[in-house]
Design a protein around this motif. Sequence first.
Motif: not given
Length: 290
Positions: A232-251
């Motif tokens: 019951q947390i009022d937070c807008n969750v938006k979908p993004i692609e992995s390329k828009d959230f780069p990380t050091l390790a590939s998943r």
Amino acid sequence: MLENVLVIGKNGQLAIEIKHCYQNKYNFIFKGKEEIDLQDEENLHKIINENNIKIIINCAAYTAVDLAESEIEKADILNYKCVEILAKLAKQYELKFVHISTDYVFDGKTNTPYNENDETNPLGIYGKTKLKGEQAIMEVTPKNTIIIRTSWLYSSYGKNFVKTMQNLGRQRKELRVVFDQIGSPTYARDLAETILNILPVIQNEKPEIYHYSNEGVASWYDFTKEIMKISQIDCNVKPIESKDFPTLASRPSYSVLNKQKIKEKFHIEIPYWKDSLEKCISILQKGDIL
């Protein structure tokens, strides 16, 4: 007389859940990194002998997926070399041995759930070192040994995705979460209960691999949406692609595990991920957690 079980990695969420769940069928001895050096073979022999250990459950692992890309040696020691040592001890003392592995041994380049015998191809150091640990066990060939691959593990204890998203959701009006990585969230308590249920009937001449996660499939975006809904947390969750959230390790983009083997072998039922998430969040909301 109860058999003595050594649980390694006592501060991790799975070991804590085992401690919470276990009944008086075994005598559990929990050890963390401050009490046990998995590279100190002499001390490991001493612990096994002095405590008359009959079963080892290894919950210890280097799990910092991105940090592992720079801390290769640390990940290799804990996820591979120490696992090999434990496997040799299990063989020498004829102990039952349960080792926890990961869905990250796969590259995710498929669209059907992975079976235990599917080809492995880890993308990052974490997955590569965990696979080396599996391979070491298979090469040592201790009897009465199983490797359980699991995925997206969370709990009401310790640090994990559910608690992180709850905290972020309370702090921010909006969160952006990847929708193109697909897997199955797994409640550590369900896995802990399964391990305890199957311990008495583990009996095999060579190590066996099993897959365990909660039933159902989700993206990290779906998972987060459900966390916010149940909490019951009022937070807008938006979908993004992995390329828009780069990380050091590939998943792996798809790491759903096929659980048919463990269900048929041990006659277990596995809960649906949303039902288990509700149980976990209910415990969190009571506030009596770590």
